[in-house]
Every structure is written in structure tokens, then in C-alpha cells.
Design an enzyme around this catalytic site. Structure first.
Site, PDB file in Angstrom:
ATOM      1  N   ALA A  71      49.320  78.881  81.847  1.00  0.00           N
ATOM      2  CA  ALA A  71      50.436  78.412  82.668  1.00  0.00           C
ATOM      3  C   ALA A  71      50.761  79.437  83.751  1.00  0.00           C
ATOM      4  O   ALA A  71      51.078  79.076  84.880  1.00  0.00           O
ATOM      5  CB  ALA A  71      51.652  78.166  81.785  1.00  0.00           C
ATOM      6  N   LYS A  80      42.838  65.440  77.611  1.00  0.00           N
ATOM      7  CA  LYS A  80      42.196  66.506  78.380  1.00  0.00           C
ATOM      8  C   LYS A  80      41.975  67.683  77.439  1.00  0.00           C
ATOM      9  O   LYS A  80      42.907  68.398  77.078  1.00  0.00           O
ATOM     10  CB  LYS A  80      43.068  66.928  79.556  1.00  0.00           C
ATOM     11  N   GLU A 134      33.065  68.367  77.269  1.00  0.00           N
ATOM     12  CA  GLU A 134      33.762  69.604  76.933  1.00  0.00           C
ATOM     13  C   GLU A 134      33.282  70.118  75.580  1.00  0.00           C
ATOM     14  O   GLU A 134      33.240  69.365  74.604  1.00  0.00           O
ATOM     15  CB  GLU A 134      35.267  69.284  76.873  1.00  0.00           C
ATOM     16  N   CYS A 164      74.652  89.688  48.538  1.00  0.00           N
ATOM     17  CA  CYS A 164      74.277  89.771  49.950  1.00  0.00           C
ATOM     18  C   CYS A 164      74.795  88.525  50.675  1.00  0.00           C
ATOM     19  O   CYS A 164      74.480  87.403  50.283  1.00  0.00           O
ATOM     20  CB  CYS A 164      72.759  89.872  50.076  1.00  0.00           C
TER      21      CYS A 164
HETATM   22  S1  IVH Z   1      36.859  64.734  84.237  1.00  0.00           S
HETATM   23  C1  IVH Z   1      35.790  64.813  88.509  1.00  0.00           C
HETATM   24  N1  IVH Z   1      37.812  64.370  81.832  1.00  0.00           N
HETATM   25  O1  IVH Z   1      39.166  69.610  82.886  1.00  0.00           O
HETATM   26  C2  IVH Z   1      36.266  64.817  87.119  1.00  0.00           C
HETATM   27  N2  IVH Z   1      37.681  66.578  82.656  1.00  0.00           N
HETATM   28  O2  IVH Z   1      40.228  70.374  85.632  1.00  0.00           O
HETATM   29  C3  IVH Z   1      35.937  66.045  86.402  1.00  0.00           C
HETATM   30  N3  IVH Z   1      38.421  68.291  81.066  1.00  0.00           N
HETATM   31  O3  IVH Z   1      36.411  71.172  84.182  1.00  0.00           O
HETATM   32  C4  IVH Z   1      36.403  66.199  85.051  1.00  0.00           C
HETATM   33  N4  IVH Z   1      38.906  66.925  79.418  1.00  0.00           N
HETATM   34  O4  IVH Z   1      36.293  70.746  81.743  1.00  0.00           O
HETATM   35  C5  IVH Z   1      37.510  65.257  82.782  1.00  0.00           C
HETATM   36  N5  IVH Z   1      38.599  63.914  79.684  1.00  0.00           N
HETATM   37  C6  IVH Z   1      38.291  64.798  80.657  1.00  0.00           C
HETATM   38  C7  IVH Z   1      38.468  66.169  80.463  1.00  0.00           C
HETATM   39  C8  IVH Z   1      38.173  67.038  81.504  1.00  0.00           C
HETATM   40  C9  IVH Z   1      38.858  68.183  79.813  1.00  0.00           C
HETATM   41  C10 IVH Z   1      38.269  69.548  81.817  1.00  0.00           C
HETATM   42  C11 IVH Z   1      36.914  69.684  82.417  1.00  0.00           C
HETATM   43  C12 IVH Z   1      37.111  70.048  83.850  1.00  0.00           C
HETATM   44  C13 IVH Z   1      38.579  70.305  83.943  1.00  0.00           C
HETATM   45  C14 IVH Z   1      39.090  69.744  85.242  1.00  0.00           C
END
Ligand code: IVH
Length: 672
Positions: free
Chosen positions: A35, A116, A174, A431
Site C-alpha cells: 500500500a 486478483k 499467477e 488482581c
Molecule cells: S489480468 C492485461 N487477472 O495483477 C491484464 N491479472 O496489475 C493483465 N493478477 O501482473 C492481467 N490476478 O500478476 C489479471 N485475475 C487476474 C489477476 C491478475 C492477479 C496480477 C497479475 C498482473 C497484475 C496486474
């Protein structure tokens, strides 16, 4: 901000970001939570948008970030690996939705909504169904060839399943470390005295960068696919593509859904946010992707992120703040917990000012000192904790934390048993911090069962100074009670009656109600049955206590320590003076017609053996495991064997179960 000031600030931000990049991407040892890093980037982005003349080609905003490491071959990505735009609020998602709707000139757009994952992006190339290359994102254009390492991850198929896959398939997804694996790995690392991993994401990144695949193979890694960089033999939408990948044996997150419109997106975010603590792996948000590929193509890209996708982040679960001081709190059993007093920080969706530091050993291990910058973690509903100190930021010589030698609440000595992590106040029922807890427990149904004496009322009574120990409960007057807030005359009367009714407990209930450590209902019963009287129990030493069934050396130690405390003895005395009367029970238990006898039980009995043993002990007999010349009676059930033979040989008296029951009845013992 003047132009020169903006220039200086931009340079400072870049230096900071580069530094954190290096710590994170190259050394795998971040100094700040994500963050904080995101904030620096946003600050620089906003500064550069206000002063476009300040943008330099090497600014961290102009590249995705990361440098390929020496030791791995470089791989040029067929299609660049992009990043995603971020949103932190519903409003930002609404803005995204409006842009998409305007771009497509239609409403009611469908999205693939996905968790994500907080891991490491990877690109997997399959040629004729076989895994040929695995590459990290690197700077988005070129990554590192980590094929040998990725091949060790079981979730990644080496050969595609089923049929219909294209000659060339590039899957993106990932790599992550499940929480359970992370915890197990760290437990082991600590046992071996090795450095634990900072968090699961870091664990995944570090594992992929091992130059020796054997080491990677020992790390608990997993994988979920989220897109492809090739389109042959694939459906027309993101959602169906993921389903197809799944058919080919490639793991896809089970929480992926097709959602409709802005409401569908926001509801998904809400739902996954609730699921987050239960998922078994770390996620930092959800991703919305316009589902139809033709619509994606129409929308295109801005700089390095697609216009058709958005990451909707959750509040960070880790933040840094200043540790102002370390206080010590006294818990229910007198356990002293060091608590961090923090400069308020927004983490995991709430403002946190206190966090646990667990115990003294943890503080030493993490070397956390008042004045340090610390990483605070709050995941789900879990109590916030200080995960670690950021030693790189320690500027001054800071004093080490010392556990107090006396209880901060009552001044009694603090004790720490050899081999135990927890330090405890020895003040027992005197206590004040333990008082509320002990009085609450005293009143509960399985203890003295004082109806109407709930937790809130106990707090009130203690805070008003009306009750110091459980004995004071019995001295309360009607006048005192009605003077309390929210206490009417009728309630006061009822409470006084409930107190009066509770005055004649059997000894085991009273023992349980006193809240002696490790003495639950069953142990309280065994102790009462064995000793019969409070006096006999008070006088028993640890050795004698261990003769009671269910009582091992630890419980015996707690019981003996409880009765050695002068304060506790005074409370028991005061209870008696206030009219609490367990004398009747003492007299009943005091009748020990079998005192001096040594019994042995053998064969199959119809009553549980433990019950027979407890009953015999309550009548004063000692129960042992083997027959000897000292044995006075053998209770022989069905199919008694060698013990019966030995008893007969030694001329020991033998009693059958039915005669035993009659004997018990003759002493007035009823068997249920
Ligand atoms: S899509 C153009 N889907 O987030 C689209 N990314 O900030 C590219 N990530 O480097 C990524 N979960 O490692 C996508 N369900 C998901 C994801 C995901 C994690 C990560 C990925 C990427 C980063 C993007």
C-alpha cells in the site's frame, strides 16, 4: 508547489520507488507494504500529470517495473505482459464502467469477474500440448526464463489434458503460495533456525528465483491461470476461455464469475471481500474484464494497461505505522500480553491503534522496540498484530522492551514457568484485571448459576467499587443495587434471591467456580470426589494431587499454587463468612467408610471404570492398577483374568459388581 519544488519531489519519489523496487523485485526483501509503494507511485503519477514536463523516460511510471536477474536467460514476450488500472472505491469503478459503456456505446455490459491473486505473474508456453517455456513478467517486454523452476510446481501441467488445444498456446496466470503452505514452511524454518518468509507473495517470488530448481521444488507453490496471449482454438469470451483452459487441465480460480453491469461488479467485489479470509490464499482485490474479446479489441489500451479491465482493490491488510509504546494487559487467567500502542493507521478496513505482540519471546525474536516503524497486519476479523519491525528505518538507539516483574494492575509478582512462553500475574482473585473475568465465570450456569448476573452487570459492580472479589457478591444490598444505572427494584430483588439460592453449592461446583487454571468441571468433580472436603484439598501437596484420576503434574501444580496464594484463601474464607455453605457437602464427603482401603478393578464392568474409581475414591479408598499383598479388595467384572488369579493366590478379597453396587447403596450412594 513551485516548479523547482515539484522537480525535487519527483526526483525524491523516483529514488524512493527505485529503492523499493530493488528491495522487492531483486532482493525479494521489501521494506514497505504494497500500500505504501502504491501510494508513492500514485503520488508520482499525479505529480507528473500536473507537470508533464517532468516525465523522464526512466521514470518508474513509464515502465511496468522489475529487472531480469543475472543467472536466468532472458525471454522476449510474444505479446507484452501488461498491468491493470486500479480502483480503490465504488466511485472509481463507476467511472470505469461509464468509460467502457461510452466506448462501446451500450449499457448492460458483461464482465468476467475474478479474484486478483497476490502472487507472481507467469507466462506458460505450450507447444503441441507440452510445456516448453515459463517466463516471469520482468519489465513487461522481457522476463526471465524460469522453466526449470516452474516445472516443479505440480499445479502446472507439463502436458495438456483432453484435446482440441492449438499447436501454440500461451497461458498467463499467477503463481502463489497457499497460506497453509506458507505457515508450514515458516514453522519449519523457525525450528531449523532459518529465516522465515515475510509473506506468501514474497515466498512465491523468492521461490521462483531460486537458481537451483531443487530448492523451488521444496516450496509449496500453486498456480491459477487468468488469460492467454494466443487466440487460436479458443472461444470468443474471457469467461469461456478460462473454462476451456480448465478442460485442458490448467487450474482456474473457482470463484471466477460472469457478471452483468456495474451492480454485478460491485456485488461481486462485496461477496469476494466477505470470502477473503476463508480463501486459503492471499488476494488483494478483484479484476473486472469486459467479457467479449471483440469488445476488448474495440476498447484497446492506454499506455500499458487495457481500457477493458480494472483491478478493484481491497483495503490493504498490511500497513506501516509508528509503535508509540508497549503496554502490558492482564487477561482472564492472569496471562500478561504485551500490546502495541500505535499511531492510528487504516488497515484491513478499520483504524487500528492497538495490536497484539503475543508474548515476550515474539518481541525478542522480531526485535520490536518502542519508537520503531512497524508493519501492522489485520486480515479478516483476526486481531491486529505487529508482523515485524522495519529495522532499516530505525534511526536512534531504542531501548529493548522488558516484561515487568510485578503485575501492572495489582503489583503481585509476575511468574513465568520454565518452557512456557506466557508470563502471568500471580495475584489470582485479587488482581483487578482478573477480577471481572473471575466474577463473570463464577456466576455462569455451570459454576454458581447466579441468574441475572451478566457480564455487563459484573463490569458495573466492579467499576463502581461494590465488588472486589466473588465473596463481595453475597454482601450486596438492595440499596446498592438500585443505585446502579439500569437496575430497577424488581431486578435487584431477583438478583438478591438468585444469590441467596446459590449459597449451597456442591463442592465440585464451587471448585469449578473459583476458576483455578486448568480445572474444568470434570477435574473439579474428580478433586471433590477424591478429597471430599475443601480443607483436605487445600492441604494436599502436588504429589498427593497427582493421585487423583485426570490430574497430571501440570494441573496438580496449578491447584497447589492456587491454594498457596494467601489472597485466594482469604476469598474462600470470606465466602464462608458471607454465608456460602459447602459444609454440608464436606460432611457428606467427609464420611469415608473405605478410608485406608486399597482397591483394584479388573474385568469388564457395566459402569464406566472411571465412575467406579471416582466413587471409590469419594468413599476414601485408594484405587491402584495392580494386585499386591497390600490390596484389600479386587472388584472383578466379567471375564476377569490374571488379576483375579493373583488375588486368589494372595488371599485378597474379591467382590462382584452387583455386590459392589449393593455396598455403595449401603453407604447412601445412588448410581445413575
Ligand atoms: S489480468 C492485461 N487477472 O495483477 C491484464 N491479472 O496489475 C493483465 N493478477 O501482473 C492481467 N490476478 O500478476 C489479471 N485475475 C487476474 C489477476 C491478475 C492477479 C496480477 C497479475 C498482473 C497484475 C496486474
Amino acid at each position: 508547489m513551485t516548479q523547482p519544488e515539484a522537480h525535487k519531489r519527483a526526483e525524491e519519489l523516483r529514488r524512493l520507488i527505485e529503492h523499493h523496487n530493488y528491495r522487492y523485485y531483486v532482493l525479494d526483501d521489501p521494506e514497505v507494504p504494497d500500500a505504501e509503494y502504491d501510494r508513492l507511485i500514485r503520488q508520482l503519477e499525479s505529480l507528473e500529470s500536473r507537470h508533464p514536463e517532468l516525465v523522464t523516460p526512466d521514470s518508474p511510471t513509464q515502465r511496468v517495473s522489475g529487472t531480469p536477474m543475472d543467472g536466468f536467460e532472458t525471454v522476449r514476450h510474444r505479446v507484452p505482459m501488461l498491468s491493470l488500472g486500479n480502483a480503490f472505491s465504488d466511485q472509481e469503478v463507476a467511472d470505469f464502467y461509464r468509460r467502457v459503456a461510452q466506448g462501446l456505446e451500450r449499457e448492460d455490459i458483461e464482465f468476467a469477474a475474478e479474484p486478483k491473486l497476490d502472487g507472481v505473474a507467469i507466462s506458460l508456453t505450450y507447444v503441441d500440448g507440452l510445456l516448453t517455456t515459463a517466463a516471469t513478467r520482468g519489465d513487461g517486454e522481457r522476463g526471465e526464463d524460469v522453466t526449470a523452476n516452474v516445472r516443479t510446481i505440480r499445479a502446472v501441467p507439463l502436458k495438456l489434458h483432453g484435446q482440441g488445444w492449438p499447436a501454440l498456446l500461451e497461458v498467463r496466470g499467477e503463481i502463489y503460495m497457499p497460506r497453509s503452505g506458507f505457515e508450514a514452511f515458516n514453522r519449519r524454518a523457525r525450528e531449523l533456525g532459518e529465516k522465515p518468509l515475510v509473506n506468501p507473495r514474497n515466498g512465491a517470488a523468492g521461490s521462483l528465483r531460486q537458481l537451483d530448481p531443487q530448492l523451488t521444488a521444496k516450496r509449496p507453490l500453486a498456480f491459477f491461470a487468468y488469460s492467454t496471449a494466443t487466440r487460436d482454438n479458443l472461444p470468443d469470451t474471457q469467461f469461456d476461455t478460462l473454462a476451456r483452459l480448465k478442460d485442458w487441465g490448467i487450474p482456474v480460480n473457482p470463484e471466477v464469475r460472469r457478471v452483468r453491469g456495474l451492480d454485478g461488479c460491485l456485488a461481486y467485489h462485496q461477496r469476494i471481500g466477505t470470502l477473503r479470509p476463508t480463501l486459503g490464499y492471499d488476494i488483494d482485490g478483484v479484476v473486472y474484464k469486459v467479457d467479449r474479446f471483440d469488445q476488448q479489441g474495440f476498447l484497446g489500451f492506454v499506455s500499458k494497461a487495457p481500457r477493458w479491465a480494472l483491478a478493484h482493490k481491497f483495503p490493504a491488510e498490511e500497513e506501516i505505522t509508528r509503535l508509540l509504546d508497549i503496554d502490558v494487559q492482564v487477561g482472564r487467567t492472569g496471562a500478561l500480553t504485551p500490546v502495541a500502542r500505535l499511531e492510528p493507521v487504516f488497515v484491513g478496513g478499520v483504524t487500528v491503534t492497538n495490536a497484539t505482540l503475543h508474548n515476550e519471546d515474539e518481541i525478542r525474536r522480531k526485535d520490536v522496540r518502542p519508537g520503531d516503524w512497524v508493519m501492522v497486519r489485520r486480515a479478516g476479523d483476526v486481531i491486529p498484530e505487529v508482523a515485524r519491525a522495519i529495522h532499516e528505518r530505525r534511526r536512534d538507539v531504542l531501548p529493548e522492551f522488558q516484561m515487568p516483574e510485578t503485575c501492572p494492575e495489582c503489583g503481585s509478582a509476575v511468574e513465568r514457568v520454565e518452557g512456557e512462553a506466557v508470563a502471568r500475574c500471580s495475584g489470582g482473585l485479587f488482581c483487578p484485571a482478573q477480577r471481572k473475568h473471575s466474577i463473570r465465570h463464577f456466576a455462569t450456569r455451570k459454576a454458581m448459576d447466579i441468574e441475572g448476573l451478566g457480564d455487563k452487570l459484573v463490569d458495573q459492580l466492579v467499576e463502581e467499587g461494590l465488588v472486589h472479589t466473588v465473596a463481595d457478591l453475597y454482601l450486596l444490598t438492595h440499596e446498592q443495587l438500585v443505585s446502579l444505572e439500569r437496575m430497577g427494584g424488581k431486578s435487584a430483588e431477583n438478583l438478591l434471591k438468585a444469590l441467596e439460592d446459590s449459597k449451597h453449592p456442591p463442592l465440585d461446583r464451587l471448585l469449578y467456580a473459583l476458576g483455578i487454571r486448568e480445572v474444568g468441571e470434570v477435574t473439579a468433580h474428580s478433586l471433590a470426589a477424591h478429597f471430599g472436603t475443601m480443607k483436605a484439598l487445600q492441604q494436599a501437596d502436588e504429589q498427593t494431587l497427582t493421585e487423583v484420576s485426570d490430574v497430571g503434574p501440570i494441573v496438580a501444580g496449578h491447584v497447589a499454587a492456587f491454594f498457596q496464594q494467601e489472597n485466594n484463601l482469604q476469598v474462600i474464607q470470606a465466602l464462608s463468612e458471607a454465608g456460602v455453605d459447602w459444609q454440608a457437602l464436606e460432611e457428606q464427603g467427609g464420611e469415608q467408610p473405605l478410608a485406608g482401603e486399597i482397591w483394584v478393578l479388573t474385568g469388564a464392568l457395566s459402569m464406566p471404570r472411571i465412575q467406579a474409581k471416582n466413587l471409590l475414591e469419594s468413599l476414601g479408598a485408594k484405587v491402584t492398577g495392580s494386585v499386591s499383598a497390600k490390596t484389600t479388595m479386587l472388584l472383578a467384572g466379567e471375564a476377569a483374568g490374571s488379576k483375579l488369579a493373583k488375588a486368589q493366590k494372595l488371599d485378597v478379597k474379591v467382590i462382584s459388581e452387583s455386590d459392589f453396587v449393593k455396598l455403595l447403596q449401603s453407604y447412601g450412594v445412588q448410581i445413575s
